[in-house]
Every structure is written in C-alpha cells, then in structure tokens.
Design an enzyme around this catalytic site. Structure first.
Site, mmCIF file in Angstrom:
data_model
loop_
_atom_site.group_PDB
_atom_site.id
_atom_site.type_symbol
_atom_site.label_atom_id
_atom_site.label_comp_id
_atom_site.label_asym_id
_atom_site.label_seq_id
_atom_site.Cartn_x
_atom_site.Cartn_y
_atom_site.Cartn_z
ATOM 1 N N THR A 251 0.803 -1.225 0.000
ATOM 2 C CA THR A 251 0.000 0.000 0.000
ATOM 3 C C THR A 251 0.835 1.275 0.000
ATOM 4 O O THR A 251 1.944 1.309 0.564
ATOM 5 C CB THR A 251 -0.911 0.014 1.253
ATOM 6 N N GLU B 152 0.266 3.599 1.866
ATOM 7 C CA GLU B 152 0.415 4.010 3.265
ATOM 8 C C GLU B 152 1.836 3.747 3.766
ATOM 9 O O GLU B 152 2.256 4.315 4.769
ATOM 10 C CB GLU B 152 -0.596 3.281 4.149
ATOM 11 N N TYR C 5 -1.141 0.387 10.813
ATOM 12 C CA TYR C 5 -1.476 -0.284 9.551
ATOM 13 C C TYR C 5 -0.299 -0.197 8.575
ATOM 14 O O TYR C 5 0.124 -1.205 7.991
ATOM 15 C CB TYR C 5 -2.724 0.368 8.931
ATOM 16 N N LYS D 100 1.992 -3.307 7.116
ATOM 17 C CA LYS D 100 2.090 -3.559 5.679
ATOM 18 C C LYS D 100 3.541 -3.498 5.198
ATOM 19 O O LYS D 100 3.913 -4.162 4.235
ATOM 20 C CB LYS D 100 1.233 -2.547 4.924
HETATM 21 P P1 NAP Z 1 -11.365 -4.673 2.690
HETATM 22 O O1 NAP Z 1 -12.574 -4.354 1.872
HETATM 23 O O2 NAP Z 1 -11.251 -4.096 4.068
HETATM 24 O O3 NAP Z 1 -11.248 -6.275 2.779
HETATM 25 C C1 NAP Z 1 -10.394 -6.888 3.684
HETATM 26 C C2 NAP Z 1 -10.570 -8.391 3.596
HETATM 27 O O4 NAP Z 1 -9.679 -9.013 4.535
HETATM 28 C C3 NAP Z 1 -11.979 -8.899 3.949
HETATM 29 O O5 NAP Z 1 -12.327 -9.938 3.072
HETATM 30 C C4 NAP Z 1 -11.798 -9.436 5.359
HETATM 31 O O6 NAP Z 1 -12.710 -10.473 5.690
HETATM 32 C C5 NAP Z 1 -10.402 -10.016 5.238
HETATM 33 N N1 NAP Z 1 -9.792 -10.287 6.542
HETATM 34 C C6 NAP Z 1 -9.718 -9.449 7.601
HETATM 35 N N2 NAP Z 1 -9.120 -10.059 8.643
HETATM 36 C C7 NAP Z 1 -8.824 -11.329 8.220
HETATM 37 C C8 NAP Z 1 -8.222 -12.447 8.851
HETATM 38 N N3 NAP Z 1 -7.804 -12.397 10.125
HETATM 39 N N4 NAP Z 1 -8.063 -13.582 8.139
HETATM 40 C C9 NAP Z 1 -8.488 -13.646 6.841
HETATM 41 N N5 NAP Z 1 -9.083 -12.606 6.196
HETATM 42 C C10 NAP Z 1 -9.252 -11.470 6.875
HETATM 43 O O7 NAP Z 1 -10.029 -4.238 1.919
HETATM 44 P P2 NAP Z 1 -9.801 -3.929 0.363
HETATM 45 O O8 NAP Z 1 -10.052 -2.486 0.133
HETATM 46 O O9 NAP Z 1 -10.499 -4.942 -0.454
HETATM 47 O O10 NAP Z 1 -8.220 -4.137 0.256
HETATM 48 C C11 NAP Z 1 -7.658 -5.393 -0.068
HETATM 49 C C12 NAP Z 1 -6.217 -5.435 0.400
HETATM 50 O O11 NAP Z 1 -5.481 -4.411 -0.249
HETATM 51 C C13 NAP Z 1 -6.017 -5.197 1.884
HETATM 52 O O12 NAP Z 1 -4.930 -5.984 2.298
HETATM 53 C C14 NAP Z 1 -5.668 -3.729 1.978
HETATM 54 O O13 NAP Z 1 -4.894 -3.492 3.137
HETATM 55 C C15 NAP Z 1 -4.878 -3.551 0.703
HETATM 56 N N6 NAP Z 1 -4.915 -2.228 0.101
HETATM 57 C C16 NAP Z 1 -6.107 -1.616 -0.138
HETATM 58 C C17 NAP Z 1 -6.128 -0.376 -0.765
HETATM 59 C C18 NAP Z 1 -7.412 0.325 -1.096
HETATM 60 O O14 NAP Z 1 -7.376 1.541 -1.378
HETATM 61 N N7 NAP Z 1 -8.555 -0.379 -1.110
HETATM 62 C C19 NAP Z 1 -4.914 0.219 -1.158
HETATM 63 C C20 NAP Z 1 -3.720 -0.470 -0.919
HETATM 64 C C21 NAP Z 1 -3.736 -1.696 -0.299
HETATM 65 P P3 NAP Z 1 -14.134 -10.161 6.424
HETATM 66 O O15 NAP Z 1 -15.061 -9.774 5.335
HETATM 67 O O16 NAP Z 1 -14.468 -11.473 7.040
HETATM 68 O O17 NAP Z 1 -13.883 -9.071 7.405
HETATM 69 O O1 F7E Z 2 -8.927 8.201 4.398
HETATM 70 C C1 F7E Z 2 -9.143 11.700 5.529
HETATM 71 C C2 F7E Z 2 -8.255 10.748 6.294
HETATM 72 O O2 F7E Z 2 -9.959 6.182 5.419
HETATM 73 C C3 F7E Z 2 -8.439 9.027 3.369
HETATM 74 C C4 F7E Z 2 -7.230 2.152 2.921
HETATM 75 O O3 F7E Z 2 -7.830 1.444 1.870
HETATM 76 O O4 F7E Z 2 -6.109 3.622 1.387
HETATM 77 C C5 F7E Z 2 -7.002 3.592 2.479
HETATM 78 O O5 F7E Z 2 -6.459 4.306 3.583
HETATM 79 C C6 F7E Z 2 -8.116 10.394 3.920
HETATM 80 C C7 F7E Z 2 -7.263 10.389 5.203
HETATM 81 O O6 F7E Z 2 -8.322 5.951 3.488
HETATM 82 C C8 F7E Z 2 -12.395 11.600 7.119
HETATM 83 O O7 F7E Z 2 -7.692 11.393 7.436
HETATM 84 C C9 F7E Z 2 -10.997 13.122 6.467
HETATM 85 O O8 F7E Z 2 -6.286 11.380 5.105
HETATM 86 O O9 F7E Z 2 -10.541 6.778 3.024
HETATM 87 P P1 F7E Z 2 -9.532 6.735 4.106
HETATM 88 P P2 F7E Z 2 -6.755 5.848 3.855
HETATM 89 O O10 F7E Z 2 -6.490 6.115 5.273
HETATM 90 O O11 F7E Z 2 -6.039 6.687 2.848
HETATM 91 C C10 F7E Z 2 -4.819 3.056 1.641
HETATM 92 C C11 F7E Z 2 -4.011 3.136 0.359
HETATM 93 C C12 F7E Z 2 -4.875 1.710 2.243
HETATM 94 O O12 F7E Z 2 -4.004 0.879 2.035
HETATM 95 C C13 F7E Z 2 -5.907 1.489 3.296
HETATM 96 O O13 F7E Z 2 -6.151 0.100 3.467
HETATM 97 O O14 F7E Z 2 -9.326 11.053 4.281
HETATM 98 N N1 F7E Z 2 -10.456 11.922 6.163
HETATM 99 N N2 F7E Z 2 -12.185 12.954 7.064
HETATM 100 C C14 F7E Z 2 -11.296 10.952 6.544
HETATM 101 N N3 F7E Z 2 -11.213 9.620 6.455
HETATM 102 C C15 F7E Z 2 -12.244 8.885 6.941
HETATM 103 N N4 F7E Z 2 -12.192 7.538 6.827
HETATM 104 N N5 F7E Z 2 -13.343 9.478 7.523
HETATM 105 C C16 F7E Z 2 -13.459 10.831 7.640
HETATM 106 O O15 F7E Z 2 -14.425 11.358 8.162
#
Ligand code: NAP
Ligand code: F7E
Length: 323
Positions: A126, A128, A150, A154
């Site tokens: 990620t 992050e 987090y 990662k």
């Molecule tokens: P998500 O919607 O939060 O999905 C997370 C998945 O992980 C769910 O299926 C959850 O299962 C499963 N999980 C949680 N704890 C677990 C455990 N202990 N054992 C097995 N499975 C478990 O996340 P996403 O947005 O699809 O992201 C997918 C991956 O990419 C994650 O690793 C995230 O950190 C990474 N990532 C996401 C983004 C983004 O912007 N979306 C960007 C960079 C990296 P349940 O449904 O049972 O909770």
């Molecule tokens: O926040 C700001 C917050 O929670 C984005 C995950 O998928 O992407 C995600 O992480 C920004 C941050 O995503 C609110 O402070 C303001 O600056 O949508 P977010 P994230 O933290 O960027 C990365 C790439 C991952 O890997 C992660 O798994 O928005 N913000 N006000 C807020 N955020 C939230 N959630 N709620 C607010 O009210």
C-alpha cells in the site's frame, strides 16, 4: 487446462472484483473466508458470483488454516488481500492489524514454500507505506516512512515478500497500490462515507456530514482497474514490485465538492469538521507515479475521479432510495 487461484480477503472490495475478473478469465477461484458471526458475502452476491467460489475456511492469524487452504486448493496463483485495512482502526487494534496484515503474510509465504513452491504470489502492499512522503511523486524507489500501525504492518508484509523472493526464488510480487474505491467500498472509508451521505442528504434522510481532515490529499482510482494490475503482475516471467496509481492527487475537500455537486448541492452547507475523525498521525499527501506499471505491465487507469465519484453517488442514491 483450467487455472486455479486462491484469494485471501475475497469478501472485501478488491477480493470481490478480483474474483469476478478471474472467473471471467476461466479460473477456478477459491476464497479464504474467516469465520464470522454475521454474513460477509454481500459483495460477492452484489457481483452475482457468490455461487461460483469454492470457499476455504481460514484466518491469516492461524498458520494451520492457511496451510490447509493451500493444500486443498492447489493454486497456481495466490492473491493475499486479507487484512484489517482501515487505517483509523489500526490505532485501536494495533496488534490484530500487525498479526493479520504483517505476520499473516509470512503464514501464506511459508505455506507456498513448503507445499506449492511453483505458485505465484501477490501481496497487497500500500501507498500508506510512504506515509510521511520522501519524494513529491512516489515510485518503487521512494523510501518508506509509515505513519500508522497499519502502514507499519504492511511494511513488514512488503519486505517479507521481497525477502522470500530473494531467499527462496519464489515468484512473489508486491503491488504498492494507492487508494482505490468503488460502490463496494466499506462505508468507513472517506469516499464512500461521503457518497453515502450525499445520497442520504439528497433524499432527506440525513442533514449534515461530520468529517476529519479534509485538507488531506489522495491519489484515488477505481478498484475494478486496480485488480487488473494485480493479475498482470502474476502473468510476468519475473516477479517484481509495482506502484499502481493514477498520478493525480486531490484534496478530500475537493472530492466532497465533487460528490455534492453530482446532486446539485454545495458541500459547505452540509460538512461539519469534527475532531473525532482526525487521526493521531496523518498522511497529508500521496501522489503515485505508475510509469513502471505502464511500461512493463501495459497497465493504465481507465476511470477519472469524476467518473468514479459519479458512479458511487449513483449507486448510493439507488440503494438509499430503496431502504
Ligand atoms: P477490505 O474491503 O477491508 O477487505 C479486507 C478483507 O480481509 C476482507 O475480506 C476481510 O474479511 C479479510 N480479513 C480481515 N481479517 C482477516 C483475517 N484475520 N483472516 C483472513 N481474512 C481477513 O479491503 P480492500 O479495500 O479490499 O483491500 C484489499 C487489500 O489491499 C487489503 O490488504 C488492503 O490493506 C490492501 N490495500 C487496499 C487499498 C485500497 O485503497 N482499497 C490500497 C492499498 C492496499 P471479512 O469480510 O471477514 O472481514
Ligand atoms: O482516508 C481523511 C483521512 O480512510 C483518506 C485504505 O484502503 O487507502 C485507504 O487508507 C483520507 C485520510 O483511506 C475523514 O484522514 C478526512 O487522510 O478513506 P480513508 P486511507 O487512510 O487513505 C490506503 C491506500 C490503504 O491501504 C488502506 O487500506 O481522508 N479523512 N475525514 C477521513 N477519512 C475517513 N475515513 N473518515 C473521515 O471522516
């Protein structure tokens, strides 16, 4: 011959889109599902693929269950998407976040090393990990500086993937993905929190939207585009690491402006800043450079932020309208 894939995190946003993509490509798709007391398969139902997945019960914190899932599914490709992925919650559950998103990666890599060393592995890394950014545009050579439990978890997952590639010659790739969103995004993430609120406010079911730091900037893309990049990484002869991003960064404030304007509203009339949504340490700005992915994978994002937010607002208007 039918190819087989195992996806951890199949019930999440990316897991659902990736499963759909692999099924369309003719794969037999196995999904690791953790035991939960309530239903977690709604995204798979939403995409009409719930019945086409072979489910393997397991938890990334439980090495035995990962081994069993790998042995039973015999996958050629393993996509490790499971994690506690909400940055905000990682300060409340730092140990779980570390075990699942960090050590859990080693559980999968060890299972591959022992039982299917020829399988190809994808790790969901990620942006992050860049946290307090060390370069204006972040690419594969930018030093990391995570700012949350987090991000730290990662970073471990990322380096253990690199380490197993270099130590044991595994075909293990790490996708450093910037934020990607969709109508299937969890409601706690900022884009979906906003598009859901826009729909509720438009339909008279909510009046204000309480937000944290709206000056933060993110590089947002569409999840459907990003799972394509995951697949492409595992089709390369050589495993490697890739940044996947759009190359455009936008403030949360402008994303709010855009979302409210989709329904003819002004965000300033509804958004209230609330300290409870600020984080102990913020990632102020992220901006990815996806040139390597374009060059080596032939990957490009196909969806602009305007299109993405429009799609999410439409989906939320439809859903909230039927509640
Ligand atoms: P998500 O919607 O939060 O999905 C997370 C998945 O992980 C769910 O299926 C959850 O299962 C499963 N999980 C949680 N704890 C677990 C455990 N202990 N054992 C097995 N499975 C478990 O996340 P996403 O947005 O699809 O992201 C997918 C991956 O990419 C994650 O690793 C995230 O950190 C990474 N990532 C996401 C983004 C983004 O912007 N979306 C960007 C960079 C990296 P349940 O449904 O049972 O909770
Ligand atoms: O926040 C700001 C917050 O929670 C984005 C995950 O998928 O992407 C995600 O992480 C920004 C941050 O995503 C609110 O402070 C303001 O600056 O949508 P977010 P994230 O933290 O960027 C990365 C790439 C991952 O890997 C992660 O798994 O928005 N913000 N006000 C807020 N955020 C939230 N959630 N709620 C607010 O009210």
């Amino acid at each position: 011959m039918t190819r087989t894939a195992l996806i951890t995190g199949i019930t999440g946003q990316d897991g659902a889109y990736l499963a759909k993509l692999l099924l369309e490509k003719g794969y037999e798709v196995h999904g690791l599902v953790a035991r939960r007391s309530s239903d977690t398969r709604w995204r798979l139902r939403e995409l009409g693929i719930e019945g086409q997945i072979r489910y393997q019960e397991g938890d990334l914190a439980d090495a035995c269950s990962i081994q069993r899932a790998v042995i039973k599914s015999k996958p050629q490709e393993i996509y490790n998407l499971g994690a506690q992925s909400f940055v905000g919650s990682s300060w409340d559950q730092p140990v779980t976040t570390g075990i699942v998103g960090g050590l859990g990666v080693t559980h999968v890599l060890e299972a591959i090393r022992q039982f299917c060393p020829d399988s190809r592995f994808y790790q969901a890394s990620t942006s992050e990990m860049f946290g307090l950014i060390q370069a204006e545009r972040q690419d594969e050579n930018t030093p990391f500086y995570p700012r949350s439990p987090y991000g730290v978890a990662k970073l471990y997952g990322h380096w253990i993937t690199v380490n197993y590639r270099e130590s044991f010659g595994l075909h293990a790739s790490s996708g450093i993905l910037f934020n990607h969103e969709s109508p299937l995004r969890g409601l706690e993430f900022v884009t979906r929190k906003v598009t859901d609120a826009v729909a509720r406010i438009k339909l008279g079911k909510q009046h204000e939207l309480r937000m944290g730091n709206i000056d933060a900037k993110r590089d947002w893309g569409f999840a459907g585009d990003y799972v394509e990049a995951m697949w492409l990484m595992l089709q390369q002869d050589r495993a490697d690491d890739y940044v996947i991003a759009t190359g455009v960064t936008t403030t949360v404030r402008d994303m709010c402006r855009l979302a409210f304007s989709c329904v003819g509203l002004n965000y300033e009339d509804h958004v209230v800043i609330d300290p409870q949504f600020f984080r102990p340490a913020e990632v102020d700005v992220l901006l990815g450079n996806p040139d390597k992915a374009a060059r080596q994978l032939g990957w490009k994002p196909s969806t602009s932020l305007d299109q993405l937010i429009g799609m999410m607002v439409d989906a939320d208007l439809f859903r909230v309208g039927r509640e």
